[in-house]
Design an enzyme around this catalytic site. Structure first.
Site, PDB file in Angstrom:
ATOM      1  CD  GLU A   1      -2.643   1.769  -3.163  1.00  0.00           C
ATOM      2  OE1 GLU A   1      -3.543   2.557  -3.507  1.00  0.00           O
ATOM      3  OE2 GLU A   1      -1.655   2.125  -2.487  1.00  0.00           O
TER       4      GLU A   1
ATOM      5  CG  ASP B   1      -1.881   1.143   1.241  1.00  0.00           C
ATOM      6  OD1 ASP B   1      -2.927   1.021   0.577  1.00  0.00           O
ATOM      7  OD2 ASP B   1      -1.595   2.162   1.894  1.00  0.00           O
TER       8      ASP B   1
END
Length: 637
Positions: A317, A275
């Site tokens: 991501e 992330d």
């Protein structure tokens, strides 16, 4: 391998089989590891490698035998995650099944859909609300208390492996919650941990950085730096004042994340969603996104994992422009050595764009301009996710399609917020930036595709068109090539959930409108074709089952985007040694007749559409494409 490294390995591993396996992997991946840490950490690289080896050996010794067996199986079949039977399901644990134990009771439901990859968003202990939906991590080695315990997770991963379902965990790389132990110690004056972060005595350097930085959440978190009274310093906080950016230039931060990744890999986590990975390296005069060091660090982390736990994948991501995105799967010296998966954000955006405009020409141009991925990697393809939709339409692609980039992006925001005449969508504007004109959109797939309005009006024809739009969207996601991601509730055409405004934790963030709790009462009726929910479930299940029988949809194959003779129709071809596949997608509510010569010219002499199970009549003179038609055609033989 150096004599010193060989001696350390021999001393640590008494089992000859373990030693031979570790030595073989170390010899293969240590050069990648050393090259990448030399690039980032320079003269510290050899010292860092010496520190890494005992860490890797400790986690290798602790790795359970069944996971070592899985490592071997996936090493022998490295394309396991690219196969046409892969399907990911993405959900919040608490909104799908309350907690990790609750997931157990829903495994038959996931099995019915054909799920082989389960992404449970986010599971690690966050700070108290607000916490960015759980992405402000307070403890990387602890499962969220409301979801269960580490033991619950291990029991779940064991059950998932028995069903051949891989588990994906979110790992936030760019920042931690200000309550994280590292940040607490930094505020208390610990110099070691203060160097884990980027802090400044005055605004001189922050102001220089701000000249080229973007604002991620301009509405409720303007700027990129926050004053901390206790430290009397400015702290780099890209996302929120309570999310402190980490200093990846400090190799101690790298070592911390090596331990975190290997810890959870040994608990059975198969995939780490990296992330906010685009933001982890900072350089003055840039937007501090997608810098080369990001890919060196990813390569180093991946090399460590390949040595200790090669069954594990990385998913980047990185919601960035195509020319930058491709580097997260590998370009040049990093080719095939960084993340295994990356989100195909552009495909998602272009699906919504084509549905709104009833024109797929922009999508055709954008996908034709898209860089080719490494054959060993895969896209994660999706219609919706837990985040907002940002209109990532480049001015260059728009110009090639005869459009004005800014004007088209404004049209899409207007259309999906329901402010464009004739729009069928029901969405909410998220984070409007008045300086740039950027307006992102929140909303469930079904509501954005018109089902909410159609049900209110009790118009069966509009309900039908809404479901057809949604099935078309998923057919393209399933047919493009990659791991298709099914976002929780889409399979049942769940609508916007406006009750988020009643929660103090969620009221300020309208992305919760498309993060509903699973409606199990609706799910019980999923086999009823008389309801829109049943039509969606049964139609999607048929597409998923059809996909599993088609080797042309293996993610290692290329996708050719053909020039279409009808603007509303996207035409793709999937080459394969067992016979090519050609696909047609009609992005309008009108019947289309596509010229039949495309099948003759490309060698489809016995065309069979696998979705409908019908043969095409070559004597008809055209390919009939009903509203929102989707066709996957191969030669019958």
């Amino acid at each position: 391998m150096s004599f010193q490294a060989e001696a350390i390995i021999r001393k640590a591993l008494r089992s000859k089989a373990d030693r031979q396996m570790f030595e073989a992997r170390y010899q293969r991946y240590a050069p990648d590891l050393l090259a990448s840490i030399e690039s980032v950490y320079g003269h510290q690289a050899l010292r860092l490698l010496q520190e890494l080896l005992p860490i890797m050996l400790d986690f290798y010794k602790e790795r359970p035998e069944d996971l070592k067996q899985l490592d071997l199986e996936r090493m022998l079949k490295p394309d396991w995650f690219q196969e046409e039977n892969m399907l990911a399901y993405v959900c919040y644990t608490e909104r799908f099944a309350e907690n990790l134990k609750g997931i157990h009771s829903k495994l038959d439901y996931l099995g019915e859909l054909g799920v082989s990859y389960l992404h449970l968003m986010p599971m690690l202990q966050p700070r108290p609300a607000p916490n960015d939906g759980g992405y402000a991590v307070q403890d990387y080695l602890k499962i969220r208390e409301d979801l269960g315990t580490e033991t619950d997770l291990e029991q779940l991963t064991t059950a998932l492996r028995q069903r051949k379902i891989s588990l994906c965990m979110d790992l936030v790389l760019n920042h931690v919650a200000e309550e994280h132990d590292w940040a607490v110690k930094a505020r208390e004056g610990n110099e070691i941990h203060r160097n884990y972060f980027l802090t400044y005595e005055d605004r001189t350097l922050p102001d220089q950085y701000e000249r080229t930085l973007l604002e991620i959440f301009p509405d409720f978190a303007p700027g990129n730096f926050t004053w901390n009274e206790q430290m009397q310093r400015w702290v780099w906080t890209t996302f929120n004042s309570w999310q402190w950016d980490l200093n990846w230039a400090n190799s101690d931060v790298f070592l911390e994340f090596v331990k975190i990744i290997l810890y959870w890999a040994n608990k059975g986590v198969d995939v780490f969603r990296l992330d906010a990975i685009a933001f982890i390296w900072k350089r003055m005069g840039t937007d501090c996104q997608n810098l080369p060091e990001v890919h060196d660090i990813t390569q180093a982390l991946r090399a460590v994992v390949r040595i200790v736990a090669p069954a594990v994948l990385f998913k980047a991501e990185a919601i960035v422009a195509p020319d930058k995105l491709i580097h997260y799967l590998g370009r040049g010296q990093h080719y095939g050595k960084v993340s295994d998966l990356a989100y195909h954000n552009s495909l998602m955006v272009q699906i919504w764009s084509s549905l709104a405009s009833r024109n797929a020409f922009l999508m055709q141009k954008a996908l034709q301009n898209f860089p080719e991925k490494p054959t060993s990697a895969s896209w994660a393809t999706y219609v919706r996710c837990h985040d907002d939709i940002g209109w990532a339409v480049s001015d260059e692609d728009a110009a090639q399609a005869g459009l004005h980039g800014e004007g088209h992006r404004r049209f899409l925001s207007d259309f999906y917020s329901g402010n464009f005449p004739g729009s069928h969508a029901r969405g909410l504007v998220f984070q409007e930036n008045r300086r740039t004109g950027d307006r992102r959109i929140s909303g469930s797939m079904a509501s954005l595709n018109g089902l909410e309005i159609a049900l209110e009006e009790k118009n069966e024809h509009l309900q039908h068109l809404s479901i057809e739009r949604s099935l078309l969207s998923y057919a393209l996601v399933l047919g493009y090539g990659g791991i298709p991601l099914l976002y929780m509730g889409d399979e049942l055409a769940l609508l916007n959930d406006y009750t988020f405004t009643q929660s103090s934790e969620h009221a300020m963030d309208n992305r919760w409108v498309h993060r509903p709790c699973m409606d199990w009462a609706v799910a019980e009726k999923r086999h009823d074709p008389s309801t829109s929910h049943g039509q969606m479930f049964l139609g999607l299940k048929h597409l998923i089952e059809t996909r599993k029988m088609l080797p042309q949809l293996h993610a290692g194959q290329s996708t050719w985007v053909l020039n279409s003779e009808i603007p509303a129709v996207l035409v793709l071809e999937r080459p394969h040694p067992m016979g090519h596949m050609i696909q047609f997608y009609n992005f309008s509510e009108h019947h289309m007749q596509y010229p039949i010569h495309i099948l003759h010219e490309r060698g489809y002499h016995q065309p069979l559409d696998h979705i409908s199970g019908t043969h095409l009549d070559l004597h008809l003179g055209y390919i009939p494409l009903p509203p929102y038609a989707r066709l996957w055609i191969t030669n019958q033989g």
